[in-house]
Design a protein around this motif. Structure first.
Motif, PDB file in Angstrom:
ATOM      1  N   PRO B  69     -49.598  55.592  -6.757  1.00  0.00           N
ATOM      2  CA  PRO B  69     -49.946  56.475  -7.871  1.00  0.00           C
ATOM      3  C   PRO B  69     -49.675  55.868  -9.243  1.00  0.00           C
ATOM      4  CG  PRO B  69     -47.901  57.182  -6.850  1.00  0.00           C
ATOM      5  CD  PRO B  69     -48.440  56.080  -6.009  1.00  0.00           C
ATOM      6  N   GLN B  70     -48.763  54.937  -9.302  1.00  0.00           N
ATOM      7  CA  GLN B  70     -48.447  54.249 -10.561  1.00  0.00           C
ATOM      8  C   GLN B  70     -48.384  52.749 -10.301  1.00  0.00           C
ATOM      9  OE1 GLN B  70     -45.111  55.925 -12.790  1.00  0.00           O
ATOM     10  NE2 GLN B  70     -45.229  57.793 -11.545  1.00  0.00           N
ATOM     11  N   ASP B  71     -48.413  51.974 -11.368  1.00  0.00           N
ATOM     12  CA  ASP B  71     -48.486  50.518 -11.245  1.00  0.00           C
ATOM     13  C   ASP B  71     -47.355  49.940 -10.399  1.00  0.00           C
ATOM     14  OD1 ASP B  71     -47.802  47.693 -13.309  1.00  0.00           O
ATOM     15  OD2 ASP B  71     -49.402  47.848 -11.815  1.00  0.00           O
ATOM     16  N   ARG B  72     -46.154  50.493 -10.563  1.00  0.00           N
ATOM     17  CA  ARG B  72     -44.994  49.903  -9.890  1.00  0.00           C
ATOM     18  C   ARG B  72     -44.379  50.846  -8.863  1.00  0.00           C
ATOM     19  NH1 ARG B  72     -42.143  48.404 -15.424  1.00  0.00           N
ATOM     20  NH2 ARG B  72     -43.347  50.211 -15.999  1.00  0.00           N
ATOM     21  N   GLN B  73     -45.203  51.727  -8.301  1.00  0.00           N
ATOM     22  CA  GLN B  73     -44.716  52.663  -7.304  1.00  0.00           C
ATOM     23  C   GLN B  73     -45.614  52.613  -6.075  1.00  0.00           C
ATOM     24  OE1 GLN B  73     -45.192  56.826  -8.283  1.00  0.00           O
ATOM     25  NE2 GLN B  73     -43.335  57.405  -7.166  1.00  0.00           N
ATOM     26  N   PHE B  74     -44.975  52.481  -4.911  1.00  0.00           N
ATOM     27  CA  PHE B  74     -45.722  52.380  -3.658  1.00  0.00           C
ATOM     28  C   PHE B  74     -45.081  53.335  -2.667  1.00  0.00           C
ATOM     29  CE2 PHE B  74     -49.089  50.748  -1.510  1.00  0.00           C
ATOM     30  CZ  PHE B  74     -48.911  49.693  -0.637  1.00  0.00           C
ATOM     31  N   ILE B  75     -45.872  54.191  -2.062  1.00  0.00           N
ATOM     32  CA  ILE B  75     -45.351  55.230  -1.182  1.00  0.00           C
ATOM     33  C   ILE B  75     -45.971  55.100   0.203  1.00  0.00           C
ATOM     34  CG2 ILE B  75     -45.172  57.720  -0.802  1.00  0.00           C
ATOM     35  CD1 ILE B  75     -45.319  58.042  -3.859  1.00  0.00           C
ATOM     36  N   LEU B  76     -45.138  55.186   1.222  1.00  0.00           N
ATOM     37  CA  LEU B  76     -45.577  55.176   2.613  1.00  0.00           C
ATOM     38  C   LEU B  76     -45.392  56.579   3.178  1.00  0.00           C
ATOM     39  CD1 LEU B  76     -46.508  53.377   5.039  1.00  0.00           C
ATOM     40  CD2 LEU B  76     -44.087  53.191   5.630  1.00  0.00           C
ATOM     41  N   SER B  77     -46.439  57.116   3.796  1.00  0.00           N
ATOM     42  CA  SER B  77     -46.394  58.502   4.256  1.00  0.00           C
ATOM     43  C   SER B  77     -46.926  58.653   5.661  1.00  0.00           C
ATOM     44  CB  SER B  77     -47.222  59.393   3.314  1.00  0.00           C
ATOM     45  OG  SER B  77     -46.810  59.288   1.986  1.00  0.00           O
ATOM     46  N   SER B  78     -46.536  59.762   6.250  1.00  0.00           N
ATOM     47  CA  SER B  78     -47.130  60.183   7.510  1.00  0.00           C
ATOM     48  C   SER B  78     -47.129  61.702   7.550  1.00  0.00           C
ATOM     49  CB  SER B  78     -46.343  59.634   8.697  1.00  0.00           C
ATOM     50  OG  SER B  78     -46.841  60.166   9.915  1.00  0.00           O
ATOM     51  N   LYS B  79     -48.163  62.281   8.126  1.00  0.00           N
ATOM     52  CA  LYS B  79     -48.199  63.744   8.252  1.00  0.00           C
ATOM     53  C   LYS B  79     -47.427  64.188   9.475  1.00  0.00           C
ATOM     54  CE  LYS B  79     -52.613  64.343   5.894  1.00  0.00           C
ATOM     55  NZ  LYS B  79     -54.016  64.851   6.001  1.00  0.00           N
ATOM     56  N   LYS B  80     -47.481  63.372  10.546  1.00  0.00           N
ATOM     57  CA  LYS B  80     -46.774  63.721  11.780  1.00  0.00           C
ATOM     58  C   LYS B  80     -46.249  62.455  12.424  1.00  0.00           C
ATOM     59  CE  LYS B  80     -49.251  67.974  13.039  1.00  0.00           C
ATOM     60  NZ  LYS B  80     -50.034  68.664  14.101  1.00  0.00           N
ATOM     61  N   LEU B  81     -44.945  62.296  12.439  1.00  0.00           N
ATOM     62  CA  LEU B  81     -44.343  61.092  12.996  1.00  0.00           C
ATOM     63  C   LEU B  81     -44.417  61.066  14.511  1.00  0.00           C
ATOM     64  CD1 LEU B  81     -41.180  60.726  10.750  1.00  0.00           C
ATOM     65  CD2 LEU B  81     -43.070  59.091  10.928  1.00  0.00           C
ATOM     66  N   LEU B  82     -44.555  59.850  15.030  1.00  0.00           N
ATOM     67  CA  LEU B  82     -44.508  59.602  16.471  1.00  0.00           C
ATOM     68  C   LEU B  82     -43.244  58.827  16.793  1.00  0.00           C
ATOM     69  CD1 LEU B  82     -48.171  58.279  16.864  1.00  0.00           C
ATOM     70  CD2 LEU B  82     -47.376  60.625  17.230  1.00  0.00           C
ATOM     71  N   LEU B  83     -42.830  58.870  18.049  1.00  0.00           N
ATOM     72  CA  LEU B  83     -41.661  58.086  18.463  1.00  0.00           C
ATOM     73  C   LEU B  83     -41.860  56.608  18.137  1.00  0.00           C
ATOM     74  CD1 LEU B  83     -40.753  59.651  21.927  1.00  0.00           C
ATOM     75  CD2 LEU B  83     -39.427  59.815  19.813  1.00  0.00           C
ATOM     76  N   SER B  84     -43.085  56.142  18.296  1.00  0.00           N
ATOM     77  CA  SER B  84     -43.389  54.727  18.084  1.00  0.00           C
ATOM     78  C   SER B  84     -43.328  54.320  16.615  1.00  0.00           C
ATOM     79  CB  SER B  84     -44.775  54.398  18.646  1.00  0.00           C
ATOM     80  OG  SER B  84     -45.764  55.218  18.029  1.00  0.00           O
ATOM     81  N   ASP B  85     -43.154  55.275  15.723  1.00  0.00           N
ATOM     82  CA  ASP B  85     -43.029  54.950  14.298  1.00  0.00           C
ATOM     83  C   ASP B  85     -41.619  54.497  13.937  1.00  0.00           C
ATOM     84  OD1 ASP B  85     -45.251  57.675  13.499  1.00  0.00           O
ATOM     85  OD2 ASP B  85     -45.700  55.513  13.607  1.00  0.00           O
ATOM     86  N   SER B  86     -40.703  54.596  14.860  1.00  0.00           N
ATOM     87  CA  SER B  86     -39.339  54.133  14.601  1.00  0.00           C
ATOM     88  C   SER B  86     -39.353  52.639  14.288  1.00  0.00           C
ATOM     89  CB  SER B  86     -38.447  54.391  15.819  1.00  0.00           C
ATOM     90  OG  SER B  86     -38.281  55.761  16.038  1.00  0.00           O
ATOM     91  N   GLY B  87     -38.503  52.252  13.357  1.00  0.00           N
ATOM     92  CA  GLY B  87     -38.429  50.837  13.003  1.00  0.00           C
ATOM     93  C   GLY B  87     -37.779  50.655  11.647  1.00  0.00           C
ATOM     94  N   PHE B  88     -37.815  49.431  11.197  1.00  0.00           N
ATOM     95  CA  PHE B  88     -37.234  49.047   9.915  1.00  0.00           C
ATOM     96  C   PHE B  88     -38.392  48.809   8.961  1.00  0.00           C
ATOM     97  CE2 PHE B  88     -33.965  47.993   7.197  1.00  0.00           C
ATOM     98  CZ  PHE B  88     -33.926  46.674   6.776  1.00  0.00           C
ATOM     99  N   TYR B  89     -38.475  49.613   7.918  1.00  0.00           N
ATOM    100  CA  TYR B  89     -39.600  49.541   6.986  1.00  0.00           C
ATOM    101  C   TYR B  89     -39.160  48.823   5.709  1.00  0.00           C
ATOM    102  CZ  TYR B  89     -42.210  52.665   9.986  1.00  0.00           C
ATOM    103  OH  TYR B  89     -42.876  53.199  11.057  1.00  0.00           O
ATOM    104  N   LEU B  90     -39.956  47.871   5.333  1.00  0.00           N
ATOM    105  CA  LEU B  90     -39.624  47.057   4.167  1.00  0.00           C
ATOM    106  C   LEU B  90     -40.757  47.082   3.158  1.00  0.00           C
ATOM    107  CD1 LEU B  90     -38.174  44.106   6.186  1.00  0.00           C
ATOM    108  CD2 LEU B  90     -36.917  45.230   4.356  1.00  0.00           C
ATOM    109  N   CYS B  91     -40.392  47.270   1.919  1.00  0.00           N
ATOM    110  CA  CYS B  91     -41.333  47.174   0.814  1.00  0.00           C
ATOM    111  C   CYS B  91     -41.135  45.810   0.153  1.00  0.00           C
ATOM    112  CB  CYS B  91     -41.071  48.291  -0.190  1.00  0.00           C
ATOM    113  SG  CYS B  91     -42.139  48.291  -1.629  1.00  0.00           S
ATOM    114  N   ALA B  92     -42.183  45.225  -0.341  1.00  0.00           N
ATOM    115  CA  ALA B  92     -42.078  43.927  -1.004  1.00  0.00           C
ATOM    116  C   ALA B  92     -43.080  43.846  -2.139  1.00  0.00           C
ATOM    117  CB  ALA B  92     -42.320  42.794  -0.002  1.00  0.00           C
TER     118      ALA B  92
END
Lengths: 111, 113
Positions: B69-92
Motif C-alpha cells: 500500500p505504500q512505498d516502504r510497506q509490504f504486507i503478507l495476508s491470508s483469509k484462511k490459514l492452513l496447517l501447511s502455512d506454518s513456517g518461518f516468514y522473512l521479509c527482505a
C-alpha cells in the motif's frame, strides 16, 4: 537462470579454515556471486560478493576461478559462532531475474 | 542507514483464521520488497516480490496474498490459514537491481494449529 549446487552439510573444528564450494556451471556474463549466512530463527545476512578472482573482507574470502563456474567461500579460523547455514546465490546487478536460495550448506563447528 | 522491521516475531494461529504480517523499510526509497518462507530444515522459498507500490508478483500459487500500500510497506495476508502455512516468514528488501544483495528482516515464526 544460473542454478547453484552446494554440499548439504560440513563439519569442522574450532580454529580450522573452512572452504565451502558452490558450483554454478551456467553463470551468465553479467552475474555476480553472493554468499549469505543464516543463524537459526534469523534472516540470512550478506557476507561477501564478487565477480571474479578474489575478494576479501573482515569476515571471509571469496575465490572465483577464471571460468567462474564455481566459487569458494573461505572462513579463516572458524569458531563455534560460525555454525550456520551458508547460501550461495548468483544474480545480475540489473535485477533481470531473482536468484534462488537453495538449501544452502549447514556448517557445524565442533569444539 | 537503512533498516527493515518485521513483526510479530512469533505467532500461533488456528486453522482457518486470517493472517496479516507487516514489513516496513526505512532509510531508502523505491526498494524491491520480497516475502520468503522457510519450512523447517529447508531453503528459502520466494513467495512474492514487488518492484513498486501496488505491483505484486507471485511466485507460488497458494492461499496467501501480498500487498504494497505504500512505498516502504509490504504486507503478507491470508483469509484462511492452513496447517501447511506454518513456517518461518522473512521479509527482505534490495536496491533496484540486486546491487548489494538482500537485507532481511528478523522473521516471523508462524505456527498454525
Amino acid at each position: 537462470l544460473a542454478k547453484t549446487t552446494q554440499p548439504i552439510s560440513m563439519d569442522s573444528y574450532e580454529g580450522q579454515e573452512v572452504n565451502i564450494t558452490c558450483s554454478h556451471n551456467n553463470i551468465a556474463t553479467n552475474d555476480y556471486i553472493t554468499w549469505y549466512q543464516q543463524f537459526p530463527s534469523q534472516g540470512p545476512r550478506f557476507i561477501i560478493q564478487g565477480y571474479k578472482t578474489k575478494v576479501t573482507n573482515e569476515v571471509a574470502s571469496l575465490f572465483i576461478p577464471a571460468d567462474r563456474k564455481s566459487s569458494t567461500l573461505s572462513l579463516p579460523r572458524v569458531s563455534l559462532s560460525d555454525t550456520a547455514v551458508y547460501y550461495c546465490l548468483v544474480g545480475d546487478m540489473e535485477g533481470s531475474y531473482i536468484p534462488t536460495f537453495g538449501r544452502g550448506t549447514s556448517l557445524i563447528v565442533h569444539p | 542507514s537503512q533498516t527493515i522491521h518485521q513483526w510479530p516475531a512469533t505467532l500461533v494461529q488456528p486453522v482457518g483464521s486470517p493472517l496479516s504480517l507487516e514489513c516496513t523499510v526505512e532509510g531508502t526509497s523505491n526498494p524491491n520488497l520480497y516475502w520468503y518462507r522457510q519450512a523447517a530444515g529447508r531453503g528459502l522459498q520466494l513467495l512474492f516480490y514487488s518492484v513498486g507500490i501496488g505491483q505484486i508478483s507471485s511466485e507460488v500459487p497458494q492461499n496467501l496474498s501480498a500487498s504494497r500500500p505504500q512505498d516502504r510497506q509490504f504486507i503478507l495476508s491470508s483469509k484462511k490459514l492452513l496447517l501447511s502455512d506454518s513456517g518461518f516468514y522473512l521479509c527482505a528488501w534490495s536496491d533496484m537491481g540486486f546491487n548489494y544483495g538482500y537485507t532481511f528482516g528478523s522473521g516471523t515464526r508462524l505456527t498454525v494449529v
